[in-house]
Design a protein around this motif. Sequence first.
Motif, short mmCIF file in Angstrom:
data_model
loop_
_atom_site.label_atom_id
_atom_site.label_comp_id
_atom_site.label_asym_id
_atom_site.label_seq_id
_atom_site.Cartn_x
_atom_site.Cartn_y
_atom_site.Cartn_z
N VAL A 176 43.87 44.53 57.22
CA VAL A 176 44.02 43.56 56.27
C VAL A 176 43.93 43.88 54.90
O VAL A 176 42.74 44.66 54.55
N HIS A 177 44.82 43.92 53.90
CA HIS A 177 44.81 44.43 52.41
C HIS A 177 44.95 43.07 51.66
O HIS A 177 45.73 42.15 51.92
N HIS A 183 47.00 45.75 44.12
CA HIS A 183 46.86 45.79 42.85
C HIS A 183 46.59 47.15 42.28
O HIS A 183 47.24 47.78 41.61
N TYR A 184 45.43 47.40 42.86
CA TYR A 184 44.78 48.76 42.44
C TYR A 184 45.47 50.11 42.94
O TYR A 184 45.92 50.90 42.21
N TYR A 217 55.51 48.47 45.34
CA TYR A 217 54.54 47.78 44.39
C TYR A 217 54.74 48.63 42.85
O TYR A 217 55.12 48.33 41.76
N GLY A 218 54.42 49.88 42.98
CA GLY A 218 54.05 50.80 41.86
C GLY A 218 55.44 51.00 41.37
O GLY A 218 55.56 50.81 39.81
N ASN A 369 38.38 50.48 45.61
CA ASN A 369 39.24 49.31 45.43
C ASN A 369 40.45 49.27 46.28
O ASN A 369 41.08 48.35 46.57
N GLN A 370 40.56 50.67 47.01
CA GLN A 370 41.99 50.65 48.05
C GLN A 370 41.56 50.39 49.47
O GLN A 370 42.33 50.32 50.20
N VAL A 371 40.25 50.41 49.64
CA VAL A 371 39.87 50.44 51.07
C VAL A 371 40.07 49.16 51.72
O VAL A 371 39.81 47.94 51.19
#
Length: 523
Positions: A176-177, A183-184, A217-218, A369-371
């Motif tokens: 789950v993200h 965003h990060y 996203y990026g 922040n990405q975990v």
Amino acid sequence: MDRAVELYSDDVGVVADDGTEFTYGELGERIDRLSNALTRWGVEKGDRVALLSPNSHYFIETLYATMQLGALYVPLNFRLQPEEYDYLIDDCDPDVVIADYEYAEKLEHLRGETDVKEWVVYDADRYAEETGEWHDYESVLAEADPDAVDRPDISEDDDATILYTSGTTGDPKGVVHTHRIQHYHALVHSHHVEFEDTDTLLWTSPMFHINGWGHIYGLTGIGGRHVILRDFNPETVFERINAYDVSYLGGAPTVLNMLLEYYEDADVSSTGEMPVRVETAASPPPKQTIKRTEEELGWRIMHAYGATETGPIITTSNSKRKIEAGDKYDIINKPGFATLNTEIRVVDEDGEDVPLNDATKGEVVTRGNQVLDRYWNKPEETKRAFHDRLDGWFHTGDIATIDENHMITIVDRKKDVIISGGENISSIEVQDTLYDHPDVSVAAVIGIPHEKWGETPKALIVTREGSDLTEEGVIDFCRDRLAHYKCPTVVEFRENLPQTSTGKIQKYELREEHWSDQESGVN
């Protein structure tokens, strides 16, 4: 997507596999139409929408259409067998399932057997089965309201997507993200791969894998152009690089080797007017592959490392300063140092940091922040992942060393360490040696049972066309380059090796052939 529509509305944002071009303005309207259709079907914040598709423009559309409603996007691996979707659909319990015409049949047996309310197929006329209750994707969009949707209040801590892991034993885990994680990741990854609005990305990596490594996203936010490649084919890759002046693509080491092998005999340019950079990940690339990619194709390699659970990227060796200061290919070969907003440690079994000597092995743990937030419906697995050797850090399961520059080198997965006669053997080190042989196309090294030593290394090899390589030749080649205890004692030649969609060789399948009848094993 909002930024892309606002700043680049009239610029082509996506080129579909069939060549159809969509500006970002057109893409934004299609996304709003799909969101309005989902809303009409009752999809609300917190619900799930699943997609089964190869790389496609509607993958991008479904992702944004779902997420702007506060619902969770669930991309499924299109390479599974039909019965493997039973668990996934039951686990994520989607309200709507959207499928590609080529893969919808894999889900046909689930219709009427699940709580899925609506079934949508892309290009229904090409779906061989009787579509029945399946909605046609383009008809759904044509009939839907094109106006912007009313978005619910979405917190950065709300769930955004569920990404199922692959290449492991047991039931897949749903990673789950949250919106914060996505965003990060967009910010961090865009920086480290140097995205600009002049970039054109060729989709050679599967979009379903970590939502395309986060490029959806990026690159979109930056305003670059997506060129869709539905099915990977080396000839098509080079054609589209030249046709669309591609400047960026992703490729696991096995993908790079396939491209190199094709290019050897092809009369084709490896670049358009723009220089090409390629991000490689999924498994540690052999140095020979890195060197050949840069020297023969003229592409600049960026090596990254991570996992579905980590966004994915948490390290990179893309540092011009470090490359200029050291041995170029040694540096690029390393997964590298922690990315922005990320902490990396390599710890021993007691959770203590290993020395910065590039020799002592430990497990890679990370936080940032990405975990991932958690595993979907798996609280025990979540607890174990964050509290095994060290409380509060995600445990990757990867074994690595770390040097004085805080650059890590992955030496194995926990399960991939071969213990022979008490000696630890890195299967990756042996594989790297095998890849130095000019006749080796694909190689995997595993530990197999041995009566005296407990385990012994076995090499499984796919050779290049026309090779007359023998088992004795392979063993002698390794013995000239490695300590003898590290060398394969058994060699098997195969036409292909089982791989995940991202190019990882599925070693657990290979090990299972040898360990399934053992009372105990180290596989």
